[in-house]
Write an enzyme that holds these catalytic residues in place. Structure first.
Site, PDB file in Angstrom:
ATOM      1  N   GLU A   1     -19.532 -22.032  14.517  1.00 31.23           N
ATOM      2  CA  GLU A   1     -18.515 -22.531  15.451  1.00 31.23           C
ATOM      3  C   GLU A   1     -17.859 -23.828  14.965  1.00 31.23           C
ATOM      4  O   GLU A   1     -16.625 -23.902  14.908  1.00 31.23           O
ATOM      5  CB  GLU A   1     -19.146 -22.713  16.833  1.00 31.23           C
ATOM      6  CG  GLU A   1     -18.115 -22.909  17.921  1.00 31.23           C
ATOM      7  CD  GLU A   1     -18.748 -23.031  19.292  1.00 31.23           C
ATOM      8  OE1 GLU A   1     -19.257 -22.020  19.813  1.00 31.23           O
ATOM      9  OE2 GLU A   1     -18.721 -24.136  19.857  1.00 31.23           O
TER      10      GLU A   1
ATOM     11  N   SER B   1     -23.301 -25.830  20.380  1.00 31.77           N
ATOM     12  CA  SER B   1     -23.643 -24.496  19.857  1.00 31.77           C
ATOM     13  C   SER B   1     -23.146 -24.382  18.419  1.00 31.77           C
ATOM     14  O   SER B   1     -21.958 -24.578  18.169  1.00 31.77           O
ATOM     15  CB  SER B   1     -22.963 -23.410  20.689  1.00 31.77           C
ATOM     16  OG  SER B   1     -23.352 -23.527  22.028  1.00 31.77           O
TER      17      SER B   1
ATOM     18  N   ARG C   1     -13.746 -18.274  21.972  1.00 30.01           N
ATOM     19  CA  ARG C   1     -13.818 -19.447  21.059  1.00 30.01           C
ATOM     20  C   ARG C   1     -12.759 -19.354  19.970  1.00 30.01           C
ATOM     21  O   ARG C   1     -13.009 -19.682  18.797  1.00 30.01           O
ATOM     22  CB  ARG C   1     -15.198 -19.581  20.397  1.00 30.01           C
ATOM     23  CG  ARG C   1     -16.393 -19.874  21.283  1.00 30.01           C
ATOM     24  CD  ARG C   1     -16.295 -21.179  22.033  1.00 30.01           C
ATOM     25  NE  ARG C   1     -15.655 -20.936  23.312  1.00 30.01           N
ATOM     26  CZ  ARG C   1     -16.246 -20.379  24.371  1.00 30.01           C
ATOM     27  NH1 ARG C   1     -17.500 -20.045  24.309  1.00 30.01           N
ATOM     28  NH2 ARG C   1     -15.614 -20.181  25.490  1.00 30.01           N
TER      29      ARG C   1
HETATM   30  C1  LIG Z   1     -23.378 -31.560  22.774  1.00 25.86           C
HETATM   31  C2  LIG Z   1     -22.184 -30.660  22.618  1.00 25.86           C
HETATM   32  C3  LIG Z   1     -21.973 -29.631  23.549  1.00 25.86           C
HETATM   33  C4  LIG Z   1     -20.861 -28.796  23.414  1.00 25.86           C
HETATM   34  N1  LIG Z   1     -20.691 -27.819  24.354  1.00 25.86           N
HETATM   35  C5  LIG Z   1     -19.637 -26.986  24.259  1.00 25.86           C
HETATM   36  C6  LIG Z   1     -19.445 -25.969  25.236  1.00 25.86           C
HETATM   37  O1  LIG Z   1     -20.191 -25.836  26.197  1.00 25.86           O
HETATM   38  N2  LIG Z   1     -18.382 -25.141  25.075  1.00 25.86           N
HETATM   39  C7  LIG Z   1     -17.506 -25.279  24.049  1.00 25.86           C
HETATM   40  O2  LIG Z   1     -16.554 -24.490  23.974  1.00 25.86           O
HETATM   41  N3  LIG Z   1     -17.667 -26.245  23.123  1.00 25.86           N
HETATM   42  C8  LIG Z   1     -18.702 -27.101  23.195  1.00 25.86           C
HETATM   43  N4  LIG Z   1     -18.886 -28.072  22.250  1.00 25.86           N
HETATM   44  C9  LIG Z   1     -17.943 -28.177  21.133  1.00 25.86           C
HETATM   45  C10 LIG Z   1     -16.838 -29.253  21.322  1.00 25.86           C
HETATM   46  O3  LIG Z   1     -17.203 -30.181  22.283  1.00 25.86           O
HETATM   47  C11 LIG Z   1     -15.489 -28.641  21.702  1.00 25.86           C
HETATM   48  O4  LIG Z   1     -15.079 -27.697  20.744  1.00 25.86           O
HETATM   49  C12 LIG Z   1     -14.395 -29.715  21.848  1.00 25.86           C
HETATM   50  O5  LIG Z   1     -13.236 -29.138  22.392  1.00 25.86           O
HETATM   51  C13 LIG Z   1     -14.058 -30.405  20.529  1.00 25.86           C
HETATM   52  O6  LIG Z   1     -13.238 -31.519  20.824  1.00 25.86           O
HETATM   53  P1  LIG Z   1     -13.056 -32.713  19.796  1.00 25.86           P
HETATM   54  O7  LIG Z   1     -11.967 -33.585  20.337  1.00 25.86           O
HETATM   55  O8  LIG Z   1     -14.336 -33.384  19.539  1.00 25.86           O
HETATM   56  O9  LIG Z   1     -12.531 -31.937  18.504  1.00 25.86           O
HETATM   57  P2  LIG Z   1     -12.869 -32.264  16.991  1.00 25.86           P
HETATM   58  O10 LIG Z   1     -14.286 -31.941  16.724  1.00 25.86           O
HETATM   59  O11 LIG Z   1     -12.405 -33.630  16.647  1.00 25.86           O
HETATM   60  O12 LIG Z   1     -11.935 -31.194  16.261  1.00 25.86           O
HETATM   61  C14 LIG Z   1     -12.234 -29.826  16.329  1.00 25.86           C
HETATM   62  C15 LIG Z   1     -11.069 -29.040  15.699  1.00 25.86           C
HETATM   63  O13 LIG Z   1      -9.902 -29.202  16.501  1.00 25.86           O
HETATM   64  C16 LIG Z   1      -8.838 -29.792  15.737  1.00 25.86           C
HETATM   65  N5  LIG Z   1      -8.132 -30.707  16.640  1.00 25.86           N
HETATM   66  C17 LIG Z   1      -8.627 -31.787  17.277  1.00 25.86           C
HETATM   67  N6  LIG Z   1      -7.668 -32.349  18.052  1.00 25.86           N
HETATM   68  C18 LIG Z   1      -6.556 -31.586  17.885  1.00 25.86           C
HETATM   69  C19 LIG Z   1      -5.225 -31.644  18.412  1.00 25.86           C
HETATM   70  N7  LIG Z   1      -4.825 -32.599  19.280  1.00 25.86           N
HETATM   71  N8  LIG Z   1      -4.334 -30.697  18.011  1.00 25.86           N
HETATM   72  C20 LIG Z   1      -4.684 -29.715  17.141  1.00 25.86           C
HETATM   73  N9  LIG Z   1      -5.926 -29.603  16.603  1.00 25.86           N
HETATM   74  C21 LIG Z   1      -6.850 -30.538  16.989  1.00 25.86           C
HETATM   75  C22 LIG Z   1      -9.515 -30.502  14.575  1.00 25.86           C
HETATM   76  O14 LIG Z   1      -8.625 -30.607  13.468  1.00 25.86           O
HETATM   77  C23 LIG Z   1     -10.685 -29.570  14.308  1.00 25.86           C
HETATM   78  O15 LIG Z   1     -10.246 -28.472  13.537  1.00 25.86           O
HETATM   79  C24 LIG Z   1     -19.970 -28.950  22.347  1.00 25.86           C
HETATM   80  C25 LIG Z   1     -20.195 -29.978  21.415  1.00 25.86           C
HETATM   81  C26 LIG Z   1     -21.276 -30.824  21.549  1.00 25.86           C
HETATM   82  C27 LIG Z   1     -21.490 -31.936  20.575  1.00 25.86           C
END
Ligand SMILES: Cc1cc2nc3c(=O)[nH]c(=O)nc-3n(C[C@H](O)[C@H](O)[C@H](O)COP(=O)(O)OP(=O)(O)OC[C@H]3O[C@@H](n4cnc5c(N)ncnc54)[C@H](O)[C@@H]3O)c2cc1C
Length: 357
Positions: free
Chosen positions: A353, A257, A187
């Site tokens: 996380e 998580s 992570r």
């Molecule tokens: C129901 C649920 C289940 C999940 N299950 C998992 C799982 O099984 N495994 C897991 O690893 N994660 C899981 N996650 C966490 C999440 O889905 C991941 O971390 C996902 O990759 C976040 O994507 P996002 O576009 O929503 O990022 P955001 O939440 O919008 O951003 C997260 C971080 O990334 C940065 N960011 C976003 N886009 C970019 C970009 N293009 N370039 C640089 N930085 C960027 C943001 O500034 C922020 O710091 C889960 C979340 C939820 C709600």
């Protein structure tokens, strides 16, 4: 070191002072309440939707010109948003995906940062290629996937990562990162370590051929040996397992998580094993042991616990939920309570996380 790419992006504001104003339209008083899966009420002084790579440097130039901070948001599924942000929140919405190359040994898939991650999984599976089916149904964007090296069901994006391009806001250059450059860990990555510096623009994955199903994780192992096994079958099983275990964020807002599984020295696990001989523990390459944060929280009696409008899911002890009207402070108060309880009960430190943004 990431490679500087010979990609020509439009000039920055020094060379063309009006360009940023002309190509980007700032949205004042930008409401983010529906743009984060915890459904926290959140506003940003300005918003921007970035749907082309050349808008990224322009956005940084515009923020600098106005003396404002700029933060990047994808799908908002791994953040705890503060109620007010006095700068620009830029949503990465750059689209596009394709199969770039197919040989007897591999398939190269490329996707732009604003693509939906789960759509990319479904796209590769539909095209007949396996490799990321265990990562189905993880919310969010392709661009954020490498940031925390997303992982689930015994797989992580680092396993199939080929390269990515990113805009480096410190140098103003577009750079290409190899797998080694990314510093992937559990992570974690350089993009998380150097938060705010790089904006991921596109991602390339190398899916190996022939497909090697990854069925080592509980819930998937019973698929082993089936002669009709396909990436689609594994993906469907992963989706069914996730839906049976995790609360749906559209119904019960959450960020998945909430804590990483703690990786600790064997000596720290001994007292836990003395009390709970069957406590889940996963040996790591460095001799340490990974514990299950959800199991620790459940054993501490916190499953279903509520503190004000924030709570721990009744369905999954690792999921912090917003029962309605919670703020970032409410979420943080609950997170502090959980951490203090686990520290006192098991002597283990939990690490959050989702990113505080
Ligand atoms: C129901 C649920 C289940 C999940 N299950 C998992 C799982 O099984 N495994 C897991 O690893 N994660 C899981 N996650 C966490 C999440 O889905 C991941 O971390 C996902 O990759 C976040 O994507 P996002 O576009 O929503 O990022 P955001 O939440 O919008 O951003 C997260 C971080 O990334 C940065 N960011 C976003 N886009 C970019 C970009 N293009 N370039 C640089 N930085 C960027 C943001 O500034 C922020 O710091 C889960 C979340 C939820 C709600």
């Amino acid at each position: 070191m990431p490679q500087r790419l010979a990609i020509v992006l439009p000039p920055n504001s020094d060379q063309c002072p009006d360009m940023t104003e002309q190509t980007l339209s700032l949205i004042p008083d930008f409401d983010l309440s529906a743009r984060n899966t915890l459904a926290l009420k959140a506003r940003s002084r300005f918003g921007l939707v970035l749907d082309a790579p050349d808008q990224v440097p322009a956005a940084f130039a515009l923020a600098e010109k106005r003396g404002l901070g700029l933060r990047i948001l994808g799908g908002g599924s791994n953040v705890v948003l503060s109620p007010e942000f006095e700068g620009i929140t830029a949503l990465v919405a750059i689209k596009g995906r394709s199969i770039r190359e197919e040989t007897d040994e591999h398939v190269l898939v490329e996707a732009a940062a604003g693509e939906n991650w789960n759509d990319l999984v479904a796209y590769t599976v539909k095209a007949g290629f396996g490799g990321i089916e265990n990562l189905a149904l993880i919310p969010g964007t392709v661009g954020a996937a490498p940031v925390q090296n997303i992982g689930a069901y015994g797989a992580e994006i680092a396993d199939v990562f080929e390269s990515l391009t990113a805009y480096d806001s410190a140098t103003g250059e577009v750079v290409e990162f190899s797998r080694q450059d990314c510093g992937f860990a559990y992570r974690d990555s350089v993009f998380k370590q150097q938060a705010g510096r790089f904006v991921v623009l596109s991602l390339r994955l190398r899916l190996p051929k022939p497909w090697q199903p990854n069925l080592g994780f509980a819930g998937l192992s019973e698929l082993a040996g089936r002669d009709d096994l396909t990436p689609g079958l594994v993906m469907d099983r992963v989706i069914a397992l996730r839906q049976s275990k995790l609360p749906d964020w559209r119904v019960t807002p959450n960020a998945g998580s909430f804590f990483q599984n703690p990786v600790v020295a064997p000596s720290q696990v001994e007292p836990i094993l003395a009390e709970f001989p069957n406590a889940p523990k996963y040996p790591q390459a460095d001799g340490k042991l990974k514990l299950s944060a959800g199991w620790l929280i459940e054993q501490a009696g916190l499953k279903g616990f509520t503190l004000g409008p924030a709570g721990i899911s009744e369905r999954h002890a690792l999921v912090v939920v917003n029962h309605g009207g919670a703020s970032a402070d409410d979420i943080s108060a609950l997170a502090s309570h959980i951490k203090a309880t686990i520290r006192a009960r098991f002597g283990v430190e939990l690490h959050q996380e989702p990113v505080l943004l």
